[in-house]
Design a protein around this motif. Structure first.
Motif, PDB file in Angstrom:
ATOM      1  N   ALA A  49       0.990  -1.300  -0.009  1.00 39.12           N
ATOM      2  CA  ALA A  49      -0.041  -0.096  -0.135  1.00 39.12           C
ATOM      3  C   ALA A  49       0.747   1.193   0.045  1.00 39.12           C
ATOM      4  CB  ALA A  49      -1.016  -0.145   1.213  1.00 39.12           C
ATOM      5  N   ALA A  50       1.519   1.423  -1.185  1.00 35.31           N
ATOM      6  CA  ALA A  50       2.455   2.985  -1.450  1.00 35.31           C
ATOM      7  C   ALA A  50       2.325   2.959  -2.723  1.00 35.31           C
ATOM      8  CB  ALA A  50       3.639   2.533  -0.765  1.00 35.31           C
ATOM      9  N   ASP A  51       2.749   4.151  -3.211  1.00 36.36           N
ATOM     10  CA  ASP A  51       2.830   4.272  -4.796  1.00 36.36           C
ATOM     11  C   ASP A  51       3.927   3.999  -5.395  1.00 36.36           C
ATOM     12  OD1 ASP A  51       4.727   6.677  -5.262  1.00 36.36           O
ATOM     13  OD2 ASP A  51       4.006   7.133  -3.185  1.00 36.36           O
ATOM     14  N   LEU A  52       3.916   3.587  -6.650  1.00 36.46           N
ATOM     15  CA  LEU A  52       4.821   2.916  -7.580  1.00 36.46           C
ATOM     16  C   LEU A  52       6.231   3.487  -7.385  1.00 36.46           C
ATOM     17  CD1 LEU A  52       5.406   0.888  -9.712  1.00 36.46           C
ATOM     18  CD2 LEU A  52       4.905   2.646 -11.324  1.00 36.46           C
ATOM     19  N   GLY A  53       6.508   4.925  -7.305  1.00 30.89           N
ATOM     20  CA  GLY A  53       7.712   5.623  -7.236  1.00 30.89           C
ATOM     21  C   GLY A  53       8.651   5.160  -5.624  1.00 30.89           C
ATOM     22  N   THR A  54       7.470   5.278  -4.861  1.00 31.76           N
ATOM     23  CA  THR A  54       8.208   5.175  -3.507  1.00 31.76           C
ATOM     24  C   THR A  54       8.482   3.598  -3.340  1.00 31.76           C
ATOM     25  OG1 THR A  54       6.632   7.067  -2.484  1.00 31.76           O
ATOM     26  CG2 THR A  54       7.498   5.165  -1.140  1.00 31.76           C
ATOM     27  N   VAL A  55       7.825   2.814  -3.788  1.00 26.97           N
ATOM     28  CA  VAL A  55       8.221   1.150  -3.654  1.00 26.97           C
ATOM     29  C   VAL A  55       9.366   1.014  -4.362  1.00 26.97           C
ATOM     30  CG1 VAL A  55       7.423  -0.956  -3.792  1.00 26.97           C
ATOM     31  CG2 VAL A  55       5.724   0.722  -3.109  1.00 26.97           C
ATOM     32  N   ARG A  56       9.696   1.614  -5.710  1.00 26.23           N
ATOM     33  CA  ARG A  56      10.867   1.407  -6.503  1.00 26.23           C
ATOM     34  C   ARG A  56      12.060   1.990  -5.809  1.00 26.23           C
ATOM     35  NH1 ARG A  56       8.658   3.253 -12.394  1.00 26.23           N
ATOM     36  NH2 ARG A  56       7.814   1.309 -13.052  1.00 26.23           N
ATOM     37  N   SER A  57      11.793   3.047  -5.200  1.00 26.30           N
ATOM     38  CA  SER A  57      12.775   3.956  -4.584  1.00 26.30           C
ATOM     39  C   SER A  57      13.234   3.239  -3.390  1.00 26.30           C
ATOM     40  CB  SER A  57      12.508   5.217  -4.269  1.00 26.30           C
ATOM     41  OG  SER A  57      12.265   5.913  -5.443  1.00 26.30           O
TER      42      SER A  57
ATOM     43  N   GLU B  56       4.986   0.616   4.561  1.00 25.61           N
ATOM     44  CA  GLU B  56       3.540   0.720   5.024  1.00 25.61           C
ATOM     45  C   GLU B  56       3.388   1.429   6.538  1.00 25.61           C
ATOM     46  OE1 GLU B  56       1.144  -2.186   2.338  1.00 25.61           O
ATOM     47  OE2 GLU B  56       1.180  -2.778   4.604  1.00 25.61           O
ATOM     48  N   VAL B  57       4.287   0.986   7.456  1.00 33.86           N
ATOM     49  CA  VAL B  57       4.281   1.219   8.837  1.00 33.86           C
ATOM     50  C   VAL B  57       5.268   2.270   9.300  1.00 33.86           C
ATOM     51  CG1 VAL B  57       4.653   0.315  11.121  1.00 33.86           C
ATOM     52  CG2 VAL B  57       3.603  -1.136   9.340  1.00 33.86           C
ATOM     53  N   ARG B  58       6.700   1.982   8.994  1.00 31.74           N
ATOM     54  CA  ARG B  58       7.720   2.985   9.286  1.00 31.74           C
ATOM     55  C   ARG B  58       7.412   4.303   8.339  1.00 31.74           C
ATOM     56  NH1 ARG B  58      13.488  -0.185   9.840  1.00 31.74           N
ATOM     57  NH2 ARG B  58      12.313  -2.119   9.515  1.00 31.74           N
ATOM     58  N   GLY B  59       7.082   3.923   7.025  1.00 29.32           N
ATOM     59  CA  GLY B  59       6.898   5.048   6.255  1.00 29.32           C
ATOM     60  C   GLY B  59       8.366   5.647   5.634  1.00 29.32           C
ATOM     61  N   TYR B  60       8.778   4.875   4.693  1.00 27.99           N
ATOM     62  CA  TYR B  60      10.036   5.211   3.972  1.00 27.99           C
ATOM     63  C   TYR B  60       9.635   6.271   3.137  1.00 27.99           C
ATOM     64  CZ  TYR B  60      13.448   5.249   0.364  1.00 27.99           C
ATOM     65  OH  TYR B  60      14.285   5.544  -0.836  1.00 27.99           O
ATOM     66  N   VAL B  61      10.728   7.342   3.420  1.00 27.79           N
ATOM     67  CA  VAL B  61      10.686   8.657   2.526  1.00 27.79           C
ATOM     68  C   VAL B  61      11.796   8.771   1.508  1.00 27.79           C
ATOM     69  CG1 VAL B  61      10.924  11.189   2.706  1.00 27.79           C
ATOM     70  CG2 VAL B  61       9.894   9.906   4.580  1.00 27.79           C
ATOM     71  N   GLN B  62      11.267   9.079   0.527  1.00 27.80           N
ATOM     72  CA  GLN B  62      12.431   9.037  -0.841  1.00 27.80           C
ATOM     73  C   GLN B  62      13.281  10.182  -0.352  1.00 27.80           C
ATOM     74  OE1 GLN B  62      10.798   9.500  -4.647  1.00 27.80           O
ATOM     75  NE2 GLN B  62       9.003   8.077  -4.271  1.00 27.80           N
ATOM     76  N   ARG B  63      14.654   9.934  -0.866  1.00 26.70           N
ATOM     77  CA  ARG B  63      15.728  10.908  -0.476  1.00 26.70           C
ATOM     78  C   ARG B  63      15.308  11.820  -1.769  1.00 26.70           C
ATOM     79  NH1 ARG B  63      19.773   8.277   2.634  1.00 26.70           N
ATOM     80  NH2 ARG B  63      19.038   6.006   3.437  1.00 26.70           N
TER      81      ARG B  63
END
Length: 167
Positions: A14-22, A149-156
Motif C-alpha cells: 500500500a504505497a505508490d509505485l515511485g516510493t516502492v521502487r525507490s 507501510e508502517v515505518r513510512g519510507y521517505v524518498q531521498r
C-alpha cells in the motif's frame, strides 16, 4: 549446463509505485534502517543506473557471501546478479506495477530469485533449497512491506539518485 532453484513471489504494498521502487533500490536506507536484520549488506559502488554490493546471508545453515551487480531496466525493473561468491550466476529480479485493491492504490512487487544448484546433488536438494528460499523471500518482502507501510519510507531528495529518478 547449470541448473537453478527458482522461486517467484508477488506482494501488494500500500504505497505508490515511485516510493516502492525507490525503497527497494535504496541500499543505504536498507543498511541504515536495518530493514533486513538477517542480511549483511555493504555498498561498494552506486550510480543512477548501476550498483555493486556485498550480501551475506545464511541459507540451509551455510553462511553465503556474494558480490552482486545491480542494473535498472528501462521498464523500472531491477536485476541483481551475483558476479562473485557462493551463488555466482544467480540473480534476484524485481518488477513493479501499480495496482488498486478495493479503494487503495498500491504497487505489486514481483520478485524472482534464481540460485545455481551444486552440480552433483543439485536435483536432490532443489525442493529443500526452494523451500528455504521461499521462506527467506517471504520474510524479506514482509520486512520491506513493513518499512513502507508502517515505518513510512521517505524518498531521498539529495544527490544520490533513486530508482524512480533513474527509470
Amino acid at each position: 549446463m547449470t541448473r537453478y532453484a527458482e522461486v517467484r513471489h508477488d506482494e501488494w504494498i500500500a504505497a505508490d509505485l515511485g516510493t516502492v521502487r525507490s525503497q527497494f533500490a535504496d541500499l543505504e536506507h536498507h543498511i541504515e534502517a536495518n530493514v533486513h536484520p538477517k542480511l549483511g549488506l555493504r555498498v561498494l559502488q552506486q550510480t543512477a543506473r548501476r550498483a555493486r554490493y556485498i550480501q551475506e546471508v545464511t541459507l540451509l545453515g551455510i553462511r553465503q557471501r556474494d558480490v552482486f551487480e545491480r542494473e535498472f531496466g528501462a521498464d523500472g525493473s531491477m536485476t541483481d546478479t551475483s558476479v562473485e561468491g557462493f551463488n555466482k550466476g544467480g540473480s534476484l529480479h524485481f518488477e513493479f506495477g501499480p495496482e488498486t485493491r478495493g479503494d487503495r492504490a498500491g504497487t505489486v512487487v514481483s520478485v524472482t530469485i534464481r540460485l545455481p544448484l551444486p552440480p552433483v546433488v543439485g536435483a536432490l536438494i532443489r525442493p529443500l533449497l526452494e523451500g528455504q528460499i521461499r521462506r527467506e523471500l517471504l520474510a524479506a518482502v514482509a520486512e520491506d512491506k513493513h518499512d513502507l507501510e508502517v515505518r513510512g519510507y521517505v524518498q531521498r531528495s539529495t544527490a544520490r539518485p533513486t530508482l524512480a529518478e533513474a527509470a
